[in-house]
Design an enzyme around this catalytic site. Structure first.
Site, PDB file in Angstrom:
ATOM      1  CB  CYS A  98      -0.925   0.015   1.217  1.00  0.00           C
ATOM      2  SG  CYS A  98      -2.027  -1.402   1.317  1.00  0.00           S
ATOM      3  CG  HIS A 351      -6.239   1.678  -0.388  1.00  0.00           C
ATOM      4  ND1 HIS A 351      -5.063   2.267  -0.795  1.00  0.00           N
ATOM      5  CD2 HIS A 351      -5.880   0.698   0.494  1.00  0.00           C
ATOM      6  CE1 HIS A 351      -4.039   1.672  -0.189  1.00  0.00           C
ATOM      7  NE2 HIS A 351      -4.512   0.720   0.585  1.00  0.00           N
ATOM      8  CB  CYS A 382      -1.621   0.519   7.986  1.00  0.00           C
ATOM      9  SG  CYS A 382      -3.136   0.234   7.056  1.00  0.00           S
ATOM     10  N   GLY A 384       0.672  -3.608   4.342  1.00  0.00           N
ATOM     11  CA  GLY A 384       0.520  -5.049   4.509  1.00  0.00           C
ATOM     12  C   GLY A 384       1.776  -5.725   5.030  1.00  0.00           C
TER      13      GLY A 384
END
Length: 405
Positions: A98, A351, A382, A384
């Site tokens: 991300c 996202h 955040c 992964g």
């Protein structure tokens, strides 16, 4: 003989993105290539900044989480060629899930800081319709056999449920209320014309339906109510708390931005929208990856010599409402604090994994221009497998800009 290197100021000149679409056959980008999306963003940056000669671009860094097919083949280089940049302009690909685009920015910014580059284009793309999350992944069996991580850590929805377990004060009702507010804030930002200036229209072609033009984000659900969200099922756990309504969806889209040294911006007549102050990444337990922004922000604040009370604007990626709320609780910030995600967030807008970091930056830059009384802001997310990333920026419109640095 070695000479000492002065770290140069790095400035954010401009950022754009495509409208975000819903992944899958019904989405606006079904039938559109991922690399074509990011090419659109790069071309728009050059169009919007005519005083930037294309041959002054030193590097193109483009992130993608799934680097195969139309997101493979060293997409930073291929996107540069497809966008019409001179063949002398190199490029590379980045992957930090991300935080891919965020890492593209921080990596190239570091190179600007030490003088290796003067001008870069950084961004990210994710076509989750063409490349579903985790497709083709082959986790090493040792993760399970040696219990290096809990199996839940490989499913982001499960990690969000784990975060609810860790912080029981963050209830489903509270997460749903935050999600409703995100939708409302995005709808208000659209109504006030705050989102549209940084969107790149994209010509689309859907099989069997012909051509279209994407000019607005597809995921938003304006008018969403608490009653709407209360009726949704919890797919990751029976009687759980995470739903499709209080989490970001599966999306397609691309982002790109221009970064330069402060000296180069002055030379080329480019107006900085932000100055990078510090950045940091941190690792956390993969099983609760949503808490990653907290230690990353602690590190970035320490490097900047700032306290959380000096941050006047927050752009926090909303992978899940619980992840944002855990960050706010850690710092004693109210759920409805007006400094947080003024234009709404990923729960509403979407996202597309590796692209989202630059969306946060582009929105923060616009808010800086609207609010010159704010000196510092941050973008955080955040990541992964248990990480977080944070970048702190300074507002060039503030009267004390660069004073005391």
């Amino acid at each position: 003989m070695r000479t000492s290197t002065r770290i140069r100021d790095v400035v954010f000149i401009d950022g754009v993105r495509t409208p975000f679409g819903k992944a899958g056959e019904k989405g606006i980008y079904h039938g559109t290539r991922a690399d074509d999306l990011v090419v659109k963003a790069i071309r728009e940056l050059l169009r919007r900044n005519p005083s930037l000669p294309a041959d002054r671009v030193d590097e193109v860094a483009i992130a993608a989480t799934t680097q195969t097919g139309d997101q493979g083949l060293t997409i930073g280089r291929t996107a540069a060629l497809l966008a019409g940049l001179p063949r002398s302009v190199p490029g590379f690909a980045v992957d930090r899930m991300c935080a891919g685009a965020m890492t593209a920015v921080t990596t190239t910014a570091s190179s600007i800081g030490v003088g290796a580059y003067d001008v870069v284009i950084a961004g990210g793309v994710e076509h989750m319709g063409n490349h579903p999350m985790g497709a083709g992944a082959d986790p090493n069996p040792r993760f399970m056999s040696e219990r290096l991580v809990d199996p839940a850590a490989l499913n982001m929805g499960n990690t969000a449920e784990n975060l609810h377990d860790r912080f029981p004060a963050i209830t489903r009702e509270r997460a749903d209320a935050y999600a409703v507010a995100s939708q409302a804030k995005l709808a208000a930002a659209y109504a006030e014309g705050r989102i549209q200036p940084d969107l790149v229209p994209v010509a689309t072609r859907r099989p069997g339906e012909g051509y279209g033009l994407a000019t607005a984000d597809e995921p938003p659900r304006p008018g969403t109510t608490l009653e709407d969200l209360a009726a949704l099922r919890t797919p990751f756990r029976p009687h759980g708390r995470v739903t499709a309504g209080n989490a970001a969806g599966l999306n397609d889209g691309a982002t790109a931005c221009v970064l330069t040294s402060a000296e180069t911006a002055e030379e080329l007549g480019l107006s900085p929208k932000m100055r990078m102050v510090s950045f940091a990444f941190a690792g956390v337990e993969p099983e609760v990856m949503g808490v990653g922004p907290v230690p990353a922000t602690e590190k970035a604040l320490a490097k900047a010599g700032l306290g959380i009370d000096e941050i006047g604007l927050f752009e926090i990626n909303e992978a899940f409402a619980v992840q944002v709320l855990s960050f706010l609780d850690h710092y004693g910030i109210a759920d409805d604090d007006p400094r947080v995600n003024r234009y709404g967030g990923a729960i509403a807008v979407g996202h597309p994994l590796a692209s989202s970091g630059v969306r946060l930056m582009t929105q923060l830059a616009r808010q800086f221009a609207e609010d010159p009384g704010v000196r510092y802001g941050l973008t955080t997310m955040c990541v992964g497998l248990g990480m977080g990333g944070t970048v702190i920026w300074e507002n060039p419109h503030h009267p004390d800009y660069r004073k005391g640095e």
